[in-house]
Design a protein around this motif. Structure first.
Motif, PDB file in Angstrom:
ATOM      1  N   PRO A   5       5.940  57.688   9.466  1.00 14.84           N
ATOM      2  CA  PRO A   5       5.001  57.062   8.534  1.00 14.84           C
ATOM      3  C   PRO A   5       4.013  56.125   9.220  1.00 14.84           C
ATOM      4  O   PRO A   5       3.407  55.279   8.564  1.00 14.84           O
ATOM      5  N   ALA A   6       3.872  56.259  10.518  1.00 13.13           N
ATOM      6  CA  ALA A   6       2.977  55.385  11.275  1.00 13.13           C
ATOM      7  C   ALA A   6       2.291  56.201  12.372  1.00 13.13           C
ATOM      8  O   ALA A   6       2.751  57.280  12.750  1.00 13.13           O
ATOM      9  N   VAL A   7       1.217  55.651  12.895  1.00 12.51           N
ATOM     10  CA  VAL A   7       0.445  56.301  13.955  1.00 12.51           C
ATOM     11  C   VAL A   7       1.335  56.501  15.186  1.00 12.51           C
ATOM     12  O   VAL A   7       2.125  55.620  15.548  1.00 12.51           O
ATOM     13  N   ARG A   8       1.196  57.655  15.821  1.00 13.81           N
ATOM     14  CA  ARG A   8       1.953  57.971  17.034  1.00 13.81           C
ATOM     15  C   ARG A   8       0.988  58.425  18.115  1.00 13.81           C
ATOM     16  O   ARG A   8       0.039  59.177  17.850  1.00 13.81           O
ATOM     17  N   ASP A   9       1.256  58.008  19.351  1.00 16.34           N
ATOM     18  CA  ASP A   9       0.381  58.457  20.437  1.00 16.34           C
ATOM     19  C   ASP A   9       0.788  59.863  20.865  1.00 16.34           C
ATOM     20  O   ASP A   9       1.883  60.333  20.570  1.00 16.34           O
ATOM     21  N   VAL A  10      -0.114  60.530  21.547  1.00 13.87           N
ATOM     22  CA  VAL A  10       0.102  61.925  21.923  1.00 13.87           C
ATOM     23  C   VAL A  10       1.293  62.059  22.865  1.00 13.87           C
ATOM     24  O   VAL A  10       2.031  63.034  22.800  1.00 13.87           O
ATOM     25  N   ALA A  22     -10.643  57.401   4.623  1.00 10.03           N
ATOM     26  CA  ALA A  22     -11.044  56.075   5.105  1.00 10.03           C
ATOM     27  C   ALA A  22      -9.856  55.240   5.578  1.00 10.03           C
ATOM     28  O   ALA A  22     -10.052  54.137   6.104  1.00 10.03           O
ATOM     29  N   ASP A  23      -8.629  55.745   5.430  1.00 10.21           N
ATOM     30  CA  ASP A  23      -7.436  55.019   5.881  1.00 10.21           C
ATOM     31  C   ASP A  23      -7.549  54.776   7.387  1.00 10.21           C
ATOM     32  O   ASP A  23      -7.675  55.737   8.154  1.00 10.21           O
ATOM     33  N   PRO A  24      -7.505  53.520   7.845  1.00 12.03           N
ATOM     34  CA  PRO A  24      -7.636  53.231   9.281  1.00 12.03           C
ATOM     35  C   PRO A  24      -6.568  53.922  10.127  1.00 12.03           C
ATOM     36  O   PRO A  24      -6.836  54.302  11.260  1.00 12.03           O
ATOM     37  N   ARG A  25      -5.382  54.127   9.585  1.00  9.63           N
ATOM     38  CA  ARG A  25      -4.318  54.825  10.322  1.00  9.63           C
ATOM     39  C   ARG A  25      -4.690  56.283  10.525  1.00  9.63           C
ATOM     40  O   ARG A  25      -4.447  56.849  11.596  1.00  9.63           O
ATOM     41  N   PHE A  26      -5.274  56.903   9.504  1.00  9.53           N
ATOM     42  CA  PHE A  26      -5.714  58.289   9.616  1.00  9.53           C
ATOM     43  C   PHE A  26      -6.777  58.415  10.705  1.00  9.53           C
ATOM     44  O   PHE A  26      -6.699  59.284  11.570  1.00  9.53           O
ATOM     45  N   ILE A  27      -7.752  57.528  10.673  1.00  5.64           N
ATOM     46  CA  ILE A  27      -8.841  57.556  11.658  1.00  5.64           C
ATOM     47  C   ILE A  27      -8.287  57.367  13.066  1.00  5.64           C
ATOM     48  O   ILE A  27      -8.631  58.120  13.986  1.00  5.64           O
ATOM     49  N   GLU A  28      -7.392  56.395  13.238  1.00  3.76           N
ATOM     50  CA  GLU A  28      -6.809  56.144  14.561  1.00  3.76           C
ATOM     51  C   GLU A  28      -5.997  57.344  15.045  1.00  3.76           C
ATOM     52  O   GLU A  28      -6.094  57.744  16.206  1.00  3.76           O
ATOM     53  N   GLN A  29      -5.195  57.934  14.148  1.00  2.00           N
ATOM     54  CA  GLN A  29      -4.369  59.078  14.544  1.00  2.00           C
ATOM     55  C   GLN A  29      -5.228  60.248  14.980  1.00  2.00           C
ATOM     56  O   GLN A  29      -4.956  60.896  15.987  1.00  2.00           O
ATOM     57  N   MET A  30      -6.282  60.532  14.246  1.00  2.00           N
ATOM     58  CA  MET A  30      -7.155  61.649  14.597  1.00  2.00           C
ATOM     59  C   MET A  30      -7.851  61.394  15.935  1.00  2.00           C
ATOM     60  O   MET A  30      -8.013  62.314  16.739  1.00  2.00           O
TER      61      MET A  30
END
Length: 144
Positions: free
Chosen positions: A118-123, A56-64
């Motif tokens: 440790p943070a979301v990264r774009d492709v 449910a971590d919003p960062r996990f959802i955004e990264q996926m």
């Protein structure tokens, strides 16, 4: 039996069955890291592992979601997408990479860590990093 065929059969007998079975799954379909080891992907693929303490971590959802939006760029770089959102399960991959909270880790085919954030990264950033890996540079020079 030719020498080539004999060598090929010998090499295949040394290859883990899990690597050979990878043809049966979609490499960009995210797979749980549970029950997997990093050795299964060495010299075969470039794992992108997304860690979080909960799905449910919003960062996990955004990264996926970001990874799902650019499959072609990842596929041509031999990427497999793994995730681990169960720290208490202590998967072999989590134990090997020791993330804290949310983290994205990209490994080279040789098993070395090429990117850890440790943070979301774009492709775009991820594929730039992969394209700078030494083995990827060699693949590009060979036209692969």
């Amino acid at each position: 039996m030719t020498l080539f065929r004999t060598l090929l059969l010998a090499l295949l007998s040394l290859t883990p069955a899990t690597v050979l079975a990878q043809e049966a799954f979609d490499p960009l379909e995210p797979r749980s890291a549970e029950g997997l080891t990093l050795d299964e992907f060495q010299w075969v693929a470039r794992p992108i592992i997304v860690f979080a303490d909960t799905p449910a971590d919003p960062r996990f959802i955004e990264q996926m979601e970001l990874l799902a939006n650019r499959p072609d760029a990842l596929l041509e770089r031999d990427v497999v997408i793994l995730f681990d959102t169960a720290p208490d399960a202590r998967s072999d991959i989590r134990l090997a990479l020791r993330p804290r909270g949310f983290s994205i880790v990209v490994l080279g085919k040789d098993g070395t860590v090429g990117l850890r954030r440790p943070a979301v990264r774009d492709v775009r950033e991820i594929i730039r990093a992969i394209d700078n890996f030494q083995l990827r540079q060699e693949e590009l020079r060979r036209g692969g």
